[in-house]
Design an enzyme around this catalytic site. Structure first.
Site, short mmCIF file in Angstrom:
data_model
loop_
_atom_site.label_atom_id
_atom_site.label_comp_id
_atom_site.label_asym_id
_atom_site.label_seq_id
_atom_site.Cartn_x
_atom_site.Cartn_y
_atom_site.Cartn_z
N HIS A 92 -10.12 1.21 1.75
CA HIS A 92 -9.66 2.56 2.14
C HIS A 92 -10.85 3.49 2.38
CE1 HIS A 92 -5.31 2.59 1.96
NE2 HIS A 92 -5.30 2.01 0.78
N CYS A 141 0.84 -1.19 0.00
CA CYS A 141 0.00 0.00 0.00
C CYS A 141 0.88 1.24 0.00
CB CYS A 141 -0.88 -0.02 1.25
SG CYS A 141 -1.98 1.39 1.37
N HIS A 178 -9.12 -3.66 -2.23
CA HIS A 178 -8.17 -2.93 -1.40
C HIS A 178 -8.55 -1.44 -1.34
CE1 HIS A 178 -3.76 -2.10 -0.22
NE2 HIS A 178 -4.26 -0.89 -0.44
N GLU A 179 -8.88 -0.86 -2.50
CA GLU A 179 -9.23 0.57 -2.53
C GLU A 179 -10.57 0.84 -1.85
OE1 GLU A 179 -6.74 2.25 -3.07
OE2 GLU A 179 -5.62 0.72 -4.15
ZN LIG Z 1 -3.68 1.04 -0.01
#
Ligand SMILES: [Zn+2]
Length: 145
Positions: free
Chosen positions: A134, A88, A130-131
């Site tokens: 966030h 990341c 993954h995004e």
């Molecule tokens: Zn990330």
């Protein structure tokens, strides 16, 4: 414009991003800056919160000629399992193996303000998940036990 990346352990990364009303001038500019920042740092994905913007905007580009830019991305269906050691841009020098769905059906707003539904597989599916993490204030460190 290349922006500074918010880095762990900055608590800003734990904040939830807000749903956007539409892809306006501001959002398009945010996406442009996010893309410049992602490219400059050789990332394959970035969420707005990583450059200090609490809007539900993500970009993914795993380098296969498919640049994904989405507002308000939402996972509709998950299938299968896959796991790799993920990195990341906000968590330098760290990688965490995370179990994800191998296939995800995702809805979101594209740059032309149209709602789209897209299917992603493999690395692209991992990056999208993954995004989206966030946007919910979750980072790879949170998966460590
Ligand atoms: Zn990330």
């Amino acid at each position: 414009m290349i922006l500074d990346i918010v880095k762990y352990p900055n608590k800003f990364l734990a904040k939830e991003s807000k749903v956007i009303d539409n892809m306006g001038y501001g959002e398009k500019k945010d996406l442009k800056n996010m893309l410049d920042t992602m490219r400059a740092n050789k990332g394959i994905g970035i969420a707005a919160v990583q450059v200090g913007i609490l809007k539900q905007l993500i970009i993914v580009d795993i380098g296969k000629g498919n640049l994904i830019k989405l507002g308000n991305p939402k996972i509709l269906i998950k299938k299968g399992e896959i796991s790799i050691a993920e990195c990341c841009l906000s968590v330098p020098n760290e990688s965490v193996k995370i179990q994800r769905a191998n296939e995800v059906l995702v809805s979101g707003l594209n740059e032309n303000n149209q709602e789209e539904i897209k299917l992603f597989h493999g690395l692209e599916a991992i990056a999208v998940q993954h995004e989206i993490d966030h946007l919910n204030g979750k980072i790879i460190i949170d998966y460590k036990v």
